[in-house]
Design an enzyme around this catalytic site. Structure first.
Site, PDB file in Angstrom:
ATOM      1  N   VAL A   1     -89.334  30.605-105.767  1.00 27.78           N
ATOM      2  CA  VAL A   1     -88.859  31.716-104.952  1.00 27.78           C
ATOM      3  C   VAL A   1     -89.326  33.060-105.495  1.00 27.78           C
ATOM      4  O   VAL A   1     -89.377  34.059-104.764  1.00 27.78           O
ATOM      5  CB  VAL A   1     -87.316  31.670-104.851  1.00 27.78           C
ATOM      6  CG1 VAL A   1     -86.671  32.101-106.168  1.00 27.78           C
ATOM      7  CG2 VAL A   1     -86.806  32.500-103.693  1.00 27.78           C
TER       8      VAL A   1
ATOM      9  N   SER B   1     -72.230  36.846-103.776  1.00 32.17           N
ATOM     10  CA  SER B   1     -71.179  36.357-104.661  1.00 32.17           C
ATOM     11  C   SER B   1     -69.980  37.291-104.586  1.00 32.17           C
ATOM     12  O   SER B   1     -70.121  38.467-104.213  1.00 32.17           O
ATOM     13  CB  SER B   1     -71.686  36.311-106.112  1.00 32.17           C
ATOM     14  OG  SER B   1     -70.636  36.101-107.026  1.00 32.17           O
TER      15      SER B   1
ATOM     16  N   TYR C   1     -76.000  40.226-113.211  1.00 31.49           N
ATOM     17  CA  TYR C   1     -75.758  39.290-112.102  1.00 31.49           C
ATOM     18  C   TYR C   1     -75.020  39.988-110.961  1.00 31.49           C
ATOM     19  O   TYR C   1     -75.428  39.903-109.792  1.00 31.49           O
ATOM     20  CB  TYR C   1     -74.945  38.103-112.614  1.00 31.49           C
ATOM     21  CG  TYR C   1     -74.575  37.086-111.559  1.00 31.49           C
ATOM     22  CD1 TYR C   1     -75.487  36.111-111.157  1.00 31.49           C
ATOM     23  CD2 TYR C   1     -73.308  37.084-110.981  1.00 31.49           C
ATOM     24  CE1 TYR C   1     -75.144  35.169-110.197  1.00 31.49           C
ATOM     25  CE2 TYR C   1     -72.964  36.153-110.023  1.00 31.49           C
ATOM     26  CZ  TYR C   1     -73.879  35.194-109.637  1.00 31.49           C
ATOM     27  OH  TYR C   1     -73.527  34.271-108.674  1.00 31.49           O
ATOM     28  N   ALA C   2     -73.943  40.683-111.289  1.00 31.53           N
ATOM     29  CA  ALA C   2     -73.162  41.376-110.268  1.00 31.53           C
ATOM     30  C   ALA C   2     -73.998  42.443-109.570  1.00 31.53           C
ATOM     31  O   ALA C   2     -73.901  42.631-108.352  1.00 31.53           O
ATOM     32  CB  ALA C   2     -71.919  42.004-110.894  1.00 31.53           C
TER      33      ALA C   2
ATOM     34  N   LYS D   1     -76.219  40.818-106.992  1.00 35.75           N
ATOM     35  CA  LYS D   1     -75.486  40.304-105.837  1.00 35.75           C
ATOM     36  C   LYS D   1     -74.976  41.428-104.945  1.00 35.75           C
ATOM     37  O   LYS D   1     -74.916  41.284-103.717  1.00 35.75           O
ATOM     38  CB  LYS D   1     -74.337  39.411-106.305  1.00 35.75           C
ATOM     39  CG  LYS D   1     -74.802  38.134-107.003  1.00 35.75           C
ATOM     40  CD  LYS D   1     -75.690  37.282-106.105  1.00 35.75           C
ATOM     41  CE  LYS D   1     -76.046  35.956-106.743  1.00 35.75           C
ATOM     42  NZ  LYS D   1     -76.851  35.091-105.855  1.00 35.75           N
TER      43      LYS D   1
END
Length: 263
Positions: free
Chosen positions: A64, A142, A155-156, A159
């Site tokens: 991806v 998320s 990560y946050a 998202k």
């Protein structure tokens, strides 16, 4: 209205977890499912599961992070079937650590999959769907796009950015008849969350945050994806759909449970 009979769908990240569950669910609803992932063994398991329910599928190794690979794969799907009705992007990784301890390589690893990968799929599918005048794109965000947890900053961030990307892209493609949405799961039993579930205390703490008191199964995220892909959702676009067992909206509901019970 929830049937996907004859729809040409492409699911990247289909080798395991949420992606695998979505691919199988699409097949059960009658869709033709093109699967891709970097995990060849996992893809074999997914195609076997699809064939077991009588579905039509094929599998391709696709990274991806590579726009060339994504575009080539989507192009092959269109060349074989004549159109692309649904595109789903599920890959995601997380490196849990405080921001000040992150290395450049770790930052790149997370953003390349979570954000650039989704961008590659959205752009590639959009270039196909806009000219054909129809289509539905679904990406996985998320609850971390909204809630705060130490060690989740990169990560946050990806998202949350992905949720906003979906909203803007939906505005750009709406007049072309193309819908773009995101699903925001809560805690789900996948390979990504194995480090958490390996600790009973940590796993239990997550379950306690959920109104339903438990983790989700990947199949419980697949249902909303079927909805967003189907004709039941023809007026739904630009949405971030929380599928979290009530975590986000009911976050403080039980903070004073005893007091409420005695009122």
């Amino acid at each position: 209205m929830l049937g996907l009979e004859g729809k040409i769908t492409a699911v990247i990240g289909a080798a395991s977890g949420i992606g695998q569950a979505i691919a199988v669910a699409f097949a059960k609803q009658g869709a033709v499912v093109a699967c891709s992932d970097v995990d060849g063994d996992g893809l074999k398991a997914t195609t076997a599961a699809i064939e077991a329910v009588g579905g039509q599928t094929d599998a391709s190794i696709v990274d991806v992070r590579s726009s060339a690979e994504v575009d080539s794969w989507l192009g092959r799907v269109v060349a074989e079937h004549g159109r692309l009705d649904v595109a789903v992007c599920t890959p995601g990784i997380n490196i849990r650590k405080p921001l000040i301890e992150y290395t450049d390589a770790e930052y790149d690893a997370v953003t390349d999959v979570n954000l650039r990968g989704s961008f590659n799929v959205l752009r590639g599918a959009g270039r196909i769907m806009a000219p054909q005048g129809s289509g539905s794109m679904i990406v996985i965000s998320s609850i971390s796009s909204r809630v705060v947890e130490p060690g989740q900053v990169i990560y946050a961030g990806t998202k949350a950015a992905l949720a906003q990307m979906v909203r803007v892209f939906a505005a750009e493609l709406g007049r072309a008849g193309v819908r773009v949405n995101a699903i925001a799961p809560g805690p789900v039993e996948t390979a990504l969350t194995e480090p958490i579930r390996a600790s009973s205390a940590w796993a239990g703490a997550y379950a306690e945050k959920v109104a339903l008191g438990r983790w989700a199964r990947p199949s419980e995220i697949a249902g909303p994806a079927v909805f967003l892909a189907s004709d039941a959702a023809t007026y739904v676009t630009g949405e971030l759909m929380f599928v979290d067992g009530g975590w986000v909206d009911l976050d403080a509901q039980f903070a004073d449970q005893d007091a409420v019970a005695t009122d």
